[in-house]
Every structure is written in C-alpha cells, then in structure tokens.
Design a protein around this motif. Sequence first.
Motif, PDB file in Angstrom:
ATOM      1  N   ARG A 173       0.864  -1.190   0.000  1.00  0.00           N
ATOM      2  CA  ARG A 173       0.000   0.000   0.000  1.00  0.00           C
ATOM      3  C   ARG A 173       0.886   1.220   0.000  1.00  0.00           C
ATOM      4  O   ARG A 173       1.793   1.349   0.820  1.00  0.00           O
ATOM      5  CB  ARG A 173      -0.900   0.014   1.229  1.00  0.00           C
ATOM      6  CG  ARG A 173      -1.962  -1.019   1.139  1.00  0.00           C
ATOM      7  CD  ARG A 173      -2.981  -0.886   2.235  1.00  0.00           C
ATOM      8  NE  ARG A 173      -3.958  -1.945   2.030  1.00  0.00           N
ATOM      9  CZ  ARG A 173      -4.647  -2.491   2.988  1.00  0.00           C
ATOM     10  NH1 ARG A 173      -4.495  -2.099   4.213  1.00  0.00           N
ATOM     11  NH2 ARG A 173      -5.511  -3.440   2.718  1.00  0.00           N
ATOM     12  N   ALA A 174       0.624   2.103  -0.943  1.00  0.00           N
ATOM     13  CA  ALA A 174       1.382   3.349  -1.044  1.00  0.00           C
ATOM     14  C   ALA A 174       0.393   4.454  -1.367  1.00  0.00           C
ATOM     15  O   ALA A 174      -0.152   4.494  -2.475  1.00  0.00           O
ATOM     16  CB  ALA A 174       2.451   3.247  -2.123  1.00  0.00           C
ATOM     17  N   GLY A 175       0.150   5.286  -0.386  1.00  0.00           N
ATOM     18  CA  GLY A 175      -0.848   6.334  -0.594  1.00  0.00           C
ATOM     19  C   GLY A 175      -2.198   5.706  -0.902  1.00  0.00           C
ATOM     20  O   GLY A 175      -2.684   4.851  -0.160  1.00  0.00           O
TER      21      GLY A 175
ATOM     22  N   LEU B  10       0.970   2.945 -14.728  1.00  0.00           N
ATOM     23  CA  LEU B  10       2.255   2.280 -14.553  1.00  0.00           C
ATOM     24  C   LEU B  10       3.116   2.637 -15.758  1.00  0.00           C
ATOM     25  O   LEU B  10       2.713   2.409 -16.901  1.00  0.00           O
ATOM     26  CB  LEU B  10       2.062   0.767 -14.462  1.00  0.00           C
ATOM     27  CG  LEU B  10       3.319  -0.091 -14.308  1.00  0.00           C
ATOM     28  CD1 LEU B  10       4.095   0.279 -13.046  1.00  0.00           C
ATOM     29  CD2 LEU B  10       2.948  -1.556 -14.296  1.00  0.00           C
ATOM     30  N   ILE B  11       4.313   3.209 -15.521  1.00  0.00           N
ATOM     31  CA  ILE B  11       5.119   3.704 -16.639  1.00  0.00           C
ATOM     32  C   ILE B  11       6.465   2.996 -16.799  1.00  0.00           C
ATOM     33  O   ILE B  11       7.080   3.101 -17.865  1.00  0.00           O
ATOM     34  CB  ILE B  11       5.324   5.233 -16.554  1.00  0.00           C
ATOM     35  CG1 ILE B  11       5.983   5.625 -15.229  1.00  0.00           C
ATOM     36  CG2 ILE B  11       4.007   5.955 -16.757  1.00  0.00           C
ATOM     37  CD1 ILE B  11       6.317   7.104 -15.107  1.00  0.00           C
ATOM     38  N   ALA B  12       6.954   2.285 -15.780  1.00  0.00           N
ATOM     39  CA  ALA B  12       8.252   1.616 -15.899  1.00  0.00           C
ATOM     40  C   ALA B  12       8.392   0.583 -14.791  1.00  0.00           C
ATOM     41  O   ALA B  12       7.617   0.567 -13.833  1.00  0.00           O
ATOM     42  CB  ALA B  12       9.393   2.628 -15.816  1.00  0.00           C
ATOM     43  N   GLY B  13       9.419  -0.247 -14.936  1.00  0.00           N
ATOM     44  CA  GLY B  13       9.710  -1.235 -13.915  1.00  0.00           C
ATOM     45  C   GLY B  13      11.031  -1.919 -14.175  1.00  0.00           C
ATOM     46  O   GLY B  13      11.552  -1.885 -15.298  1.00  0.00           O
TER      47      GLY B  13
ATOM     48  N   ARG C  73       1.901   9.003 -10.824  1.00  0.00           N
ATOM     49  CA  ARG C  73       1.598   9.877  -9.686  1.00  0.00           C
ATOM     50  C   ARG C  73       2.205   9.383  -8.371  1.00  0.00           C
ATOM     51  O   ARG C  73       2.714  10.159  -7.584  1.00  0.00           O
ATOM     52  CB  ARG C  73       0.085  10.016  -9.510  1.00  0.00           C
ATOM     53  CG  ARG C  73      -0.587  10.714 -10.669  1.00  0.00           C
ATOM     54  CD  ARG C  73      -2.090  10.805 -10.429  1.00  0.00           C
ATOM     55  NE  ARG C  73      -2.775  11.362 -11.559  1.00  0.00           N
ATOM     56  CZ  ARG C  73      -2.838  12.656 -11.845  1.00  0.00           C
ATOM     57  NH1 ARG C  73      -2.240  13.516 -11.069  1.00  0.00           N
ATOM     58  NH2 ARG C  73      -3.496  13.075 -12.898  1.00  0.00           N
ATOM     59  N   THR C  74       2.128   8.088  -8.122  1.00  0.00           N
ATOM     60  CA  THR C  74       2.583   7.524  -6.848  1.00  0.00           C
ATOM     61  C   THR C  74       4.100   7.475  -6.755  1.00  0.00           C
ATOM     62  O   THR C  74       4.653   7.560  -5.675  1.00  0.00           O
ATOM     63  CB  THR C  74       1.982   6.116  -6.649  1.00  0.00           C
ATOM     64  OG1 THR C  74       0.557   6.209  -6.775  1.00  0.00           O
ATOM     65  CG2 THR C  74       2.330   5.545  -5.304  1.00  0.00           C
TER      66      THR C  74
END
Length: 142
Positions: free
Chosen positions: A33-35, A70-73, A126-127
Amino acid sequence: MSPVNGSRLKDRIVLALMLIALSTAPVAAHDLRAGELHIGHAWAPPSADMAAGTQVYFALVNRARAPERLIAGWSTVAARIEIPALELAPGRPRALRPGGDAIRLMDLARPLVAGETFVLTLVFERTGTLDLTVIVEDASGH
C-alpha cells in the motif's frame, strides 16, 4: 484507586495497545500500500527457462480521485521487463492474471524457484517508485 480498578485499567491499556499494534501491522509481504494505491498478492510462476522468462501477476486498486498509470519497472532477476499499458481508473480494481495482462520478465539472471521471493520495482506516474515483493509459486493455487 482500588486494586480491582487498577487491574481493569491495566487490562484496558493492554487491549488498546494490542489493537493499535494490529491496526498498524504491515500487510502481507507480497502486498503493498502506497498512498491511495494498493497492490495485492504479487506472484510469479517458477521458471527454469531463463531466456523465456516468466510473468508477474497481481491485483491493483487506485483509491485516489485521479487516474494512475504504470510507466516503468525493473528487477535484479531479469535483464528486460515488458509492462502492459496499464491505466488505473479511480476506484476500479484491475487484475494482472494468467491469460490476460501481465508484467513479463525476460532474460532471467537465474531460474525462479517456488517458495522464493524477489523485488520488482514499479514506477507509477503519480505515486512514484515502489518496491514490490513478489513470491514465486505454482499457478495451481490461483
């Protein structure tokens, strides 16, 4: 204060401390959980074929008022990662699952064995950057 009232007060304090501890306990190792973003039960099937790689699956929900993406990993267990176009509408759960969308880990650094875990770093618009613990487990339980 009588000994009986003192004992009740101690019991109430102990109970209150236990409730606080339970309510602030971390979520399971492979949940995050993040924000306003919640990622649940991240898992990957075992893979002996390091070139073919494996996939990572999990459920997501964006509880924010704005969309998330989701933009990268990346991960130390794979040389390359493919991320599907993943837009998260506010309040709508999304699942990465076998036969559907998944994060693909390719050119694995080593075979992934059932029971072990690894970290997958995800970057959201955003996160921001999140480290997700992924458990390697057979697909039969899903």
